[in-house]
Write a protein that holds these residues in place. Structure first.
Motif, PDB file in Angstrom:
ATOM      1  N   ILE A   1       0.793  -1.248  -0.054  1.00  0.00           N
ATOM      2  CA  ILE A   1       0.068  -0.037  -0.096  1.00  0.00           C
ATOM      3  C   ILE A   1       0.789   1.280   0.098  1.00  0.00           C
ATOM      4  CG2 ILE A   1      -1.634   1.429   1.444  1.00  0.00           C
ATOM      5  CD1 ILE A   1      -3.012  -1.503   2.243  1.00  0.00           C
ATOM      6  N   ILE A   2       1.885   1.543   0.736  1.00  0.00           N
ATOM      7  CA  ILE A   2       2.630   2.375   0.862  1.00  0.00           C
ATOM      8  C   ILE A   2       3.527   2.636  -0.534  1.00  0.00           C
ATOM      9  CG2 ILE A   2       4.905   3.285   1.503  1.00  0.00           C
ATOM     10  CD1 ILE A   2       4.208   1.869   4.632  1.00  0.00           C
ATOM     11  N   LEU A   3       3.948   1.735  -1.208  1.00  0.00           N
ATOM     12  CA  LEU A   3       4.809   1.798  -2.182  1.00  0.00           C
ATOM     13  C   LEU A   3       3.624   2.098  -3.465  1.00  0.00           C
ATOM     14  CD1 LEU A   3       7.308  -0.859  -1.805  1.00  0.00           C
ATOM     15  CD2 LEU A   3       7.788   1.556  -1.741  1.00  0.00           C
ATOM     16  N   ASP A   4       2.703   1.194  -3.701  1.00  0.00           N
ATOM     17  CA  ASP A   4       1.842   1.330  -4.751  1.00  0.00           C
ATOM     18  C   ASP A   4       0.595   2.037  -4.804  1.00  0.00           C
ATOM     19  OD1 ASP A   4       3.581  -0.299  -6.085  1.00  0.00           O
ATOM     20  OD2 ASP A   4       2.883  -2.018  -5.304  1.00  0.00           O
ATOM     21  N   GLY A   5       0.265   2.559  -3.649  1.00  0.00           N
ATOM     22  CA  GLY A   5      -0.933   3.295  -3.248  1.00  0.00           C
ATOM     23  C   GLY A   5      -2.067   2.598  -3.320  1.00  0.00           C
ATOM     24  N   VAL A   6      -3.294   3.073  -3.285  1.00  0.00           N
ATOM     25  CA  VAL A   6      -4.561   2.420  -3.346  1.00  0.00           C
ATOM     26  C   VAL A   6      -5.486   3.002  -4.513  1.00  0.00           C
ATOM     27  CG1 VAL A   6      -6.763   1.866  -2.258  1.00  0.00           C
ATOM     28  CG2 VAL A   6      -4.783   1.827  -0.973  1.00  0.00           C
ATOM     29  N   PRO A   7      -5.506   2.514  -5.944  1.00  0.00           N
ATOM     30  CA  PRO A   7      -6.394   2.979  -6.850  1.00  0.00           C
ATOM     31  C   PRO A   7      -7.771   3.304  -6.539  1.00  0.00           C
ATOM     32  CG  PRO A   7      -4.903   1.016  -7.473  1.00  0.00           C
ATOM     33  CD  PRO A   7      -4.916   1.124  -6.129  1.00  0.00           C
ATOM     34  N   GLY A   8      -8.110   4.456  -6.934  1.00  0.00           N
ATOM     35  CA  GLY A   8      -9.466   4.899  -6.636  1.00  0.00           C
ATOM     36  C   GLY A   8      -9.701   5.475  -5.382  1.00  0.00           C
TER      37      GLY A   8
END
Length: 112
Positions: free
Chosen positions: A77-84
Motif C-alpha cells: 500500500i505504501i509503495l503502490d498506493g490504493v487505486p481509486g
C-alpha cells in the motif's frame, strides 16, 4: 608441514578492523534515515491521516487499526498506493526497505 605465508594470517584482523571502522558510519546513516522517514510519515502521511496519525481524510495509522494488515500488505500500500482513493504511490520516493521500516514502526506504534 608447510607454513602459510604471513599475509594470509593478517586478513582476519584486517577484516575485523574494517568492520569496526565502517560500523559507526552505517549506524549514523541508519539513524539519519530513521529521522528522515519519521519526519516524512509525520508530515506527508499526517497531512491526510491526521497529524497524530489517528485519522483524517485517510484512515488511522495506529497499531490498533493496522493489526489486521500483514506487513507485506502495508508495504504494498505504501509503495503502490490504493487505486481509486487519494492514497498515492510512494514508490518513486521510497525504497522497499524504507516502506518496510515505516510499516513496522506504524504497526508497533514506535515511530520516533
Amino acid at each position: 608441514m608447510q607454513e602459510r605465508p604471513r599475509r594470509f594470517q593478517l586478513w582476519p584482523s584486517l577484516a575485523l578492523a574494517s568492520v569496526a571502522a565502517i560500523a559507526p558510519a552505517v549506524a549514523a546513516r541508519a539513524g539519519g534515515d530513521a529521522a528522515r522517514l519519521a519526519s516524512l510519515v509525520r508530515q506527508d502521511c499526517g497531512s491526510c491521516h491526521g497529524l497524530t496519525l489517528k485519522g483524517g481524510l485517510g484512515k488511522p495509522l495506529t497499531p490498533e487499526h493496522l493489526q489486521s494488515w500483514s506487513r507485506d500488505q502495508l508495504v504494498g500500500i505504501i509503495l503502490d498506493g490504493v487505486p481509486g482513493t487519494p492514497m498515492p504511490p510512494w514508490r518513486p520516493l521510497l525504497s522497499e526497505p524504507d516502506a518496510r521500516w515505516i510499516a513496522e514502526r506504524l504497526q508497533q506504534g514506535d515511530l520516533p
